[in-house]
Design an enzyme around this catalytic site. Sequence first.
Site, PDB file in Angstrom:
ATOM      1  CB  CYS A  63      -0.914  -0.004   1.223  1.00 12.79           C
ATOM      2  SG  CYS A  63      -2.035   1.404   1.257  1.00 12.79           S
ATOM      3  CB  CYS A  67      -1.510   3.837   8.174  1.00  8.66           C
ATOM      4  SG  CYS A  67      -2.570   4.487   6.855  1.00  8.66           S
ATOM      5  CB  CYS A  70      -0.859  -0.202   8.243  1.00  9.28           C
ATOM      6  SG  CYS A  70      -1.677  -1.435   7.195  1.00  9.28           S
ATOM      7  CB  CYS A 107     -15.599  -7.167   6.399  1.00 12.20           C
ATOM      8  SG  CYS A 107     -14.767  -5.591   6.178  1.00 12.20           S
ATOM      9  CB  CYS A 138     -18.621  -5.121   5.236  1.00 10.51           C
ATOM     10  SG  CYS A 138     -17.593  -3.781   5.896  1.00 10.51           S
ATOM     11  CB  CYS A 198     -18.263  -0.220   9.365  1.00 15.60           C
ATOM     12  SG  CYS A 198     -17.091  -1.047  10.453  1.00 15.60           S
ATOM     13  NE  ARG A 270     -17.399  -5.877  13.804  1.00 12.24           N
ATOM     14  CZ  ARG A 270     -17.682  -5.076  12.776  1.00 12.24           C
ATOM     15  NH1 ARG A 270     -16.743  -4.372  12.221  1.00 12.24           N
ATOM     16  NH2 ARG A 270     -18.906  -5.002  12.310  1.00 12.24           N
TER      17      ARG A 270
END
Length: 327
Positions: A63, A67, A70, A107, A138, A198, A270
């Site tokens: 990616c 972040c 991550c 998801c 999702c 979400c 969650r």
Amino acid sequence: MAVSSAKTVADRLRHDWTKQEVLALYELSLSDLIYTAQTVHRRYFDPNRIQISTLLSIKTGGCPEDCAYCPQSGRYATGLEREPLLSLEEVVAAAQAAKANGATRFCMGAAWRAPKDRDLERLAEMVAAVKALGLETCMTLGMLTEAQAKRLKQAGLDYYNHNLDTSPEFYPKIIRTRTYQDRLDTLRHVREAGIHVCCGGIVGMGESRADRAELLRQLANLPRHPESVPINLLVQVEGTPLYGAPSLDPFELVRTVAVARILMPASYVRLSAGRTALSDELQALCFLAGANSVFFGDKLLTTANPEREADRRLFERLGLRPEDDVD
Ligand code: SAM
Ligand code: DTB
Ligand code: SF4
């Protein structure tokens, strides 16, 4: 809940929380905080039911975003093997297995800054095929334009996950390649397309209690509360900048769940990433504090999640029943 229409319930939800009010909740004694959260929880939900979602990484690693938490960022050497976008058949097989294991929501996550328009038709096919299995769908694909959100809604997308992650003040210490406002814009596009939202964040990144309170305040003061609020505990992955961050007092996680429950009483809260680091007792405290959803299955996107059997045993010991388990 039975006597009020969805509209009256929605009318009672607040979107004007002040910083002081949210911090004051955090500062209650644990007993008072859990009592308040339980009382609210029981007004909106059956406290003995748990919603279960299963995750699948449909495009892994590499990616471009930065972040700091991550393992999938291409900027950090985490040893993660990259994988291109999965085929429709692979996704359907994983969704069938998730359904057989009791998931009600599936998801699909991609390590993208944003999906490319040329990928949209394949993504739409995935949504339609998973929905045809009778699962809620999702996706979490990064930033979305208005047009992309509309296309996914048309294909049958029920939920879109896009997190605010932390407070606006702490955010620049964690992510520099996209702004807080970019995230709010994507959330607006998703909402306007009629997809359920979400949206939650991560604790344990070295943020202060005031940052945790402000994340929850931002979520609760959105024009509508996210239908699902994932609270992730940082999974520390070697090679990421946050590896070695000071660990969080576990009661702060419990408090964060409880405050989320109080601020967003009709939303599913969650208990998301990080459960492998929690004892059964701490997870039980989080459920007492109002968490009523988890990711179920041995893997999150790339990191470990508790084994299915361990979770089944835990739910049974606590008298928690998955939502698909009918009388
Ligand atoms: N790339 C897309 C995006 O960022 O929107 C979708 C996938 S991304 C992995 C979804 C969320 O997972 C992030 O917003 C973050 O809250 C959470 N996450 C990622 N790595 C994590 C970690 N190591 N520990 C806890 N949560 C994590
Ligand atoms: C969310 O808030 N948590 C999930 C989901 N949304 C996509 C992801 C957690 C990822 C944990 C790190 C990993 O397994 O790569
Ligand atoms: Fe990319 Fe999402 Fe990971 Fe950020 S959280 S590096 S956008 S996969």
